[in-house]
Design a protein around this motif. Structure first.
Motif, mmCIF file in Angstrom:
data_model
loop_
_atom_site.group_PDB
_atom_site.id
_atom_site.type_symbol
_atom_site.label_atom_id
_atom_site.label_comp_id
_atom_site.label_asym_id
_atom_site.label_seq_id
_atom_site.Cartn_x
_atom_site.Cartn_y
_atom_site.Cartn_z
ATOM 1 N N ASP A 99 0.852 -1.188 0.000
ATOM 2 C CA ASP A 99 0.000 0.000 0.000
ATOM 3 C C ASP A 99 0.891 1.242 0.000
ATOM 4 O O ASP A 99 1.644 1.468 0.952
ATOM 5 C CB ASP A 99 -0.895 -0.018 1.245
ATOM 6 C CG ASP A 99 -1.978 1.032 1.238
ATOM 7 O OD1 ASP A 99 -1.717 2.147 0.740
ATOM 8 O OD2 ASP A 99 -3.072 0.744 1.749
ATOM 9 N N PRO A 100 0.835 2.060 -1.053
ATOM 10 C CA PRO A 100 1.718 3.229 -1.115
ATOM 11 C C PRO A 100 1.415 4.286 -0.051
ATOM 12 O O PRO A 100 2.261 5.118 0.248
ATOM 13 C CB PRO A 100 1.465 3.791 -2.517
ATOM 14 C CG PRO A 100 0.112 3.304 -2.888
ATOM 15 C CD PRO A 100 -0.046 1.971 -2.219
ATOM 16 N N TYR A 101 0.227 4.257 0.531
ATOM 17 C CA TYR A 101 -0.149 5.217 1.558
ATOM 18 C C TYR A 101 0.216 4.741 2.956
ATOM 19 O O TYR A 101 0.164 5.514 3.913
ATOM 20 C CB TYR A 101 -1.646 5.519 1.487
ATOM 21 C CG TYR A 101 -2.052 6.048 0.134
ATOM 22 C CD1 TYR A 101 -1.784 7.368 -0.226
ATOM 23 C CD2 TYR A 101 -2.655 5.228 -0.801
ATOM 24 C CE1 TYR A 101 -2.129 7.857 -1.483
ATOM 25 C CE2 TYR A 101 -3.003 5.707 -2.059
ATOM 26 C CZ TYR A 101 -2.740 7.013 -2.391
ATOM 27 O OH TYR A 101 -3.069 7.488 -3.631
ATOM 28 N N LEU A 102 0.546 3.462 3.090
ATOM 29 C CA LEU A 102 0.928 2.871 4.378
ATOM 30 C C LEU A 102 2.254 2.139 4.193
ATOM 31 O O LEU A 102 2.296 0.913 4.099
ATOM 32 C CB LEU A 102 -0.152 1.895 4.862
ATOM 33 C CG LEU A 102 -1.567 2.443 4.999
ATOM 34 C CD1 LEU A 102 -2.553 1.338 5.321
ATOM 35 C CD2 LEU A 102 -1.623 3.538 6.049
ATOM 36 N N ASN A 143 -8.175 -0.837 5.825
ATOM 37 C CA ASN A 143 -8.927 0.076 4.983
ATOM 38 C C ASN A 143 -7.913 0.629 3.982
ATOM 39 O O ASN A 143 -7.116 1.508 4.325
ATOM 40 C CB ASN A 143 -9.532 1.189 5.835
ATOM 41 C CG ASN A 143 -10.421 2.107 5.044
ATOM 42 O OD1 ASN A 143 -10.391 2.134 3.824
ATOM 43 N ND2 ASN A 143 -11.211 2.886 5.744
ATOM 44 N N PRO A 144 -7.889 0.103 2.749
ATOM 45 C CA PRO A 144 -6.852 0.460 1.777
ATOM 46 C C PRO A 144 -6.649 1.973 1.642
ATOM 47 O O PRO A 144 -7.601 2.733 1.550
ATOM 48 C CB PRO A 144 -7.362 -0.141 0.468
ATOM 49 C CG PRO A 144 -8.246 -1.273 0.894
ATOM 50 C CD PRO A 144 -8.894 -0.803 2.163
ATOM 51 N N GLY A 145 -5.373 2.355 1.656
ATOM 52 C CA GLY A 145 -5.029 3.756 1.481
ATOM 53 C C GLY A 145 -5.308 4.634 2.678
ATOM 54 O O GLY A 145 -5.006 5.824 2.656
ATOM 55 N N VAL A 177 -1.469 4.509 9.853
ATOM 56 C CA VAL A 177 -2.346 5.489 9.201
ATOM 57 C C VAL A 177 -1.569 6.197 8.105
ATOM 58 O O VAL A 177 -0.340 6.239 8.128
ATOM 59 C CB VAL A 177 -2.914 6.514 10.200
ATOM 60 C CG1 VAL A 177 -3.813 5.840 11.229
ATOM 61 C CG2 VAL A 177 -1.819 7.287 10.895
ATOM 62 N N CYS A 178 -2.288 6.758 7.142
ATOM 63 C CA CYS A 178 -1.607 7.504 6.083
ATOM 64 C C CYS A 178 -1.026 8.785 6.678
ATOM 65 O O CYS A 178 -1.501 9.299 7.692
ATOM 66 C CB CYS A 178 -2.518 7.761 4.894
ATOM 67 S SG CYS A 178 -3.986 8.700 5.247
ATOM 68 N N LEU A 223 -1.949 11.188 10.475
ATOM 69 C CA LEU A 223 -1.283 10.758 11.705
ATOM 70 C C LEU A 223 -1.450 11.782 12.833
ATOM 71 O O LEU A 223 -1.835 11.436 13.940
ATOM 72 C CB LEU A 223 0.200 10.476 11.457
ATOM 73 C CG LEU A 223 1.001 10.018 12.669
ATOM 74 C CD1 LEU A 223 0.464 8.701 13.211
ATOM 75 C CD2 LEU A 223 2.471 9.878 12.318
ATOM 76 N N GLY A 224 -1.178 13.036 12.555
ATOM 77 C CA GLY A 224 -1.321 14.074 13.580
ATOM 78 C C GLY A 224 -2.734 14.181 14.097
ATOM 79 O O GLY A 224 -2.967 14.304 15.302
ATOM 80 N N ALA A 225 -3.707 14.108 13.190
ATOM 81 C CA ALA A 225 -5.116 14.190 13.588
ATOM 82 C C ALA A 225 -5.511 12.985 14.435
ATOM 83 O O ALA A 225 -6.264 13.121 15.404
ATOM 84 C CB ALA A 225 -6.007 14.284 12.354
#
Length: 166
Positions: free
Chosen positions: A30-33, A67-69, A90-91, A95-97
């Motif tokens: 997963d490029p977002y994770l 949950n992809p992405g 998390v993407c 992360l901060g949120a």
């Protein structure tokens, strides 16, 4: 033969469909994770986290949700199951949120009413958050009648907590 799952993910800007884009990758790439592959394959992926549990034991990852992405969560256990942690990947843009929301909830009145997991630590580079493991049944695993029995009370507690946060 090796079997891999192909993930199709629609990255979208709400509410306009013309801004949606389709991405595809082979799980767990997963490029977002970016840490997902290391967790799934059992590689060591946390290098600078100040948490003895992560450095003193070989941890085994048991998948919970993906949950992809967006996010993935795992229960991390030692080989004999003596220690458990929950890992949430998390993407980067959330992360901060994620950390801020958890902090706000823990400062609200909700922890006085129900037991919530404590945030142990986080790793910015890996986009990972570690929580204490709480024994029990997840809300999504309760039967319909069990959910209906706690739903009014839980909704009221959540409204109070969210009012305190916002």
């Amino acid at each position: 033969p090796v079997t891999r799952d192909l993930v199709l993910h629609v990255r979208r800007s709400i509410p306009l469909p013309q801004t949606w884009s389709l991405h595809a990758w082979w799980y767990p790439d997963d490029p977002y994770l970016p840490a997902l592959r290391a967790v799934v394959t059992g590689e060591r992926f946390v290098h600078a986290v100040p948490c003895d549990t992560l450095h003193t034991a070989r941890l085994i990852a048991h998948p919970l949700l993906y949950n992809p992405g967006q996010r993935a969560s795992f229960v991390l256990t030692t080989p004999h199951g003596h220690k458990r942690l929950v890992l949430k990947l998390v993407c980067a843009d959330t992360l901060g949120a994620c950390i801020a929301k958890h902090t706000a909830i823990m400062r609200s009145s909700l922890p006085d009413q129900i037991t919530l997991p404590r945030l142990i630590t986080y790793a910015l580079q890996e986009q990972a958050v570690f929580f204490e493991y709480l024994q029990g049944v997840r809300l999504d695993q309760l039967s319909a009648s069990q959910r209906m029995a706690i739903l009014p009370w839980l909704c009221e507690a959540m409204v109070e907590a969210l009012s305190a946060i916002h």
